[in-house]
Scaffold this motif. Structure first.
Motif, PDB file in Angstrom:
ATOM      1  N   ARG A  71     104.668  11.063  49.133  1.00 17.69           N
ATOM      2  CA  ARG A  71     105.419  10.643  50.219  1.00 17.69           C
ATOM      3  C   ARG A  71     105.490  11.716  51.231  1.00 17.69           C
ATOM      4  O   ARG A  71     105.566  11.660  52.460  1.00 17.69           O
ATOM      5  N   GLU A  72     105.860  12.956  50.910  1.00 20.47           N
ATOM      6  CA  GLU A  72     106.062  14.102  51.529  1.00 20.47           C
ATOM      7  C   GLU A  72     104.889  14.623  52.351  1.00 20.47           C
ATOM      8  O   GLU A  72     104.823  14.981  53.457  1.00 20.47           O
ATOM      9  N   ILE A  73     103.825  14.762  51.614  1.00 20.44           N
ATOM     10  CA  ILE A  73     102.358  14.731  52.012  1.00 20.44           C
ATOM     11  C   ILE A  73     101.985  13.849  53.182  1.00 20.44           C
ATOM     12  O   ILE A  73     101.625  14.448  54.207  1.00 20.44           O
ATOM     13  N   GLU A  82      99.612   5.029  53.288  1.00 20.83           N
ATOM     14  CA  GLU A  82      98.428   4.021  52.905  1.00 20.83           C
ATOM     15  C   GLU A  82      97.189   4.770  53.051  1.00 20.83           C
ATOM     16  O   GLU A  82      96.484   4.992  51.858  1.00 20.83           O
ATOM     17  N   LEU A  83      97.006   5.903  53.993  1.00 20.27           N
ATOM     18  CA  LEU A  83      95.691   6.420  54.136  1.00 20.27           C
ATOM     19  C   LEU A  83      95.907   7.617  53.274  1.00 20.27           C
ATOM     20  O   LEU A  83      94.943   8.200  52.630  1.00 20.27           O
ATOM     21  N   ALA A  84      96.982   8.195  53.036  1.00 22.70           N
ATOM     22  CA  ALA A  84      97.126   9.543  51.970  1.00 22.70           C
ATOM     23  C   ALA A  84      96.550   8.768  50.929  1.00 22.70           C
ATOM     24  O   ALA A  84      96.073   9.568  50.078  1.00 22.70           O
ATOM     25  N   LEU A  85      97.110   7.607  50.108  1.00 22.35           N
ATOM     26  CA  LEU A  85      96.809   7.284  49.019  1.00 22.35           C
ATOM     27  C   LEU A  85      95.449   6.867  48.827  1.00 22.35           C
ATOM     28  O   LEU A  85      94.817   7.043  48.064  1.00 22.35           O
ATOM     29  N   ALA A 111      94.774  19.478  52.708  1.00 22.67           N
ATOM     30  CA  ALA A 111      93.558  18.507  52.760  1.00 22.67           C
ATOM     31  C   ALA A 111      93.823  17.459  53.784  1.00 22.67           C
ATOM     32  O   ALA A 111      93.266  16.875  54.527  1.00 22.67           O
ATOM     33  N   ALA A 112      95.273  16.999  53.617  1.00 19.76           N
ATOM     34  CA  ALA A 112      95.669  15.645  54.271  1.00 19.76           C
ATOM     35  C   ALA A 112      95.824  16.195  55.935  1.00 19.76           C
ATOM     36  O   ALA A 112      95.429  15.098  56.894  1.00 19.76           O
ATOM     37  N   THR A 113      96.139  17.242  56.208  1.00 13.70           N
ATOM     38  CA  THR A 113      96.368  17.727  57.589  1.00 13.70           C
ATOM     39  C   THR A 113      94.802  17.618  58.168  1.00 13.70           C
ATOM     40  O   THR A 113      94.676  17.219  59.349  1.00 13.70           O
ATOM     41  N   ARG A 114      93.854  18.251  57.464  1.00 11.94           N
ATOM     42  CA  ARG A 114      92.604  18.172  58.012  1.00 11.94           C
ATOM     43  C   ARG A 114      91.965  16.800  58.362  1.00 11.94           C
ATOM     44  O   ARG A 114      91.421  16.699  59.118  1.00 11.94           O
TER      45      ARG A 114
END
Length: 386
Positions: A71-73, A82-85, A111-114
């Motif tokens: 959730r924090e990421i 949803e997209l992070a998962l 990685a998520a930020t990129r």
């Protein structure tokens, strides 16, 4: 957090069934990990699962620094939960059920930020997820290969847990930066090779028909009676056969032919030039034959036609046809469809008609031809076409 000296590891059952040097080695490893902040519960789980020796390696790869929940990421990167998962799952490393468990590292957040930045640049999420699945499968194989390399070469009978853990950590700390740099090099070099062969003309730009269906020649080559061989020899020997098969293929294939993938006992090749692919398929079959009776005979099937490149793979009728043609090719032969014969031409090649066949999943009868180099002796290996 209490240090290892404050915990009675024997009373906790973590030294059971160990004596002498092995007991002292585990105790030292437990004390060190505990002092580094690993909880007794984590240590107990690691001992029970046989993971204790590689726990220091896991920590070395993950690195120090803060930990984040899924959730924090998702929130900090702006990607959304949803997209992070979805992207983690596509990479083959999904988060666990507890989305508030702080298992993520700074690298995960970066990685998520990129990914968020790439999406913001206008790339579709669906295509990005497809690309992530390809990268996940490819890098998982790379990681497994490197893991096997390290374990096979750094373990020996008589090792104790602490010695092996120290040796593995030292190796990973040395190899990880080098491996990352080499992976980046391999990606850039392969991308450069693909871009060199891209052709985007004015007509393509005018129509917007870029990155769609293209004319390609497709080849599958496999090892004959490989399934039967698996019943006769040990898994380790079978693995050596597959490894040598891949070695032969990578040693023969050169641009413009591309080795798309290996599928157990088969390889898939593709090329924009039919003649080059036919020549290299002949080389591959001949190279396998030169290995002698200790190596299975190879055969190849080739078809030419419209194909759709997608996510590093190829799809379409020509792909299906090449696979079916391979399945009926004689051992030691290369069998092609009429489109491949016409595209490859007869410069240095000779063809013999192999009949008109109806193939499973193909909507019309196909005229097939065995191809050889001019002057090459006609030879039937093993059995006739079925």
């Amino acid at each position: 957090m209490a240090g290892g000296a404050d915990i009675d590891f024997a009373a906790a059952g973590l030294l059971d069934d160990l004596e002498g040097e092995a007991r002292e080695a585990r105790l030292g490893l437990l004390e060190r990990l505990s002092a580094e902040g690993v909880s007794l519960e984590e240590l107990r789980d690691a001992v029970a699962s046989g993971h204790l020796t590689v726990l220091p390696v896991e920590r070395a790869i993950a690195g120090d620094g803060p930990r984040f929940s899924a959730r924090e990421i998702a929130e900090r990167s702006g990607l959304g939960l949803e997209l992070a998962l979805a992207f983690r799952a596509a990479l083959g490393i999904p988060y666990g059920d507890d989305l508030d468990d702080r298992v993520g590292t700074q690298a995960d957040l970066d990685a998520a930020t990129r990914i968020k930045a790439i999406l913001d640049a206008g790339f579709p999420a669906e295509e990005m997820l497809r690309n992530a699945r390809v990268m996940g499968m490819a890098t998982a194989r790379v990681a497994e290969s490197n893991r096997d390399l390290v374990v096979r070469n750094l373990t020996s009978p008589g090792d104790n847990e602490r010695e092996l853990a120290d040796r593995l950590v030292g190796t990973v700390e040395f190899l990880l930066p080098l491996g990352t740099e080499f992976l980046s090099y391999a990606f850039q070099a392969n991308l450069l090779e693909l871009v060199k062969r891209d052709v985007i003309g004015a007509a393509d730009l005018a129509s917007g028909d870029i990155g769609g269906v293209v004319e390609r020649t497709v080849c599958f080559a496999d090892l004959v009676e490989f399934t039967s061989l698996g019943e006769e020899i040990a898994p380790e020997e079978l693995g050596a056969v597959v490894g040598h098969f891949e070695e032969l293929a990578t040693g023969v294939v050169v641009p413009p032919v591309r080795l798309v993938k290996t599928i157990g006992d088969a390889v898939m090749l593709v090329s924009p030039e039919a003649e080059s692919l036919v020549e290299q398929a002949l080389d591959l079959v001949a190279t396998a034959a030169a290995e002698g009776d200790q190596f299975p005979v190879m055969r190849a099937g080739i078809a030419t036609g419209p194909t759709l490149p997608q996510a590093g793979d190829y799809y379409g009728r020509s792909v299906n046809l090449a696979s079916r043609v391979t399945g009926i090719a004689r051992p030691g032969s290369v069998l092609v469809d009429a489109a491949t014969r016409d595209a490859a031409g007869e410069s240095g090649l000779t063809y013999s008609f192999a009949g008109e066949r109806r193939l499973k999943g193909i909507d019309s009868r196909q005229k097939l031809f065995r191809v050889r180099r001019e002057g090459e002796r006609r030879e039937v290996l093993g059995r006739a076409d079925e």
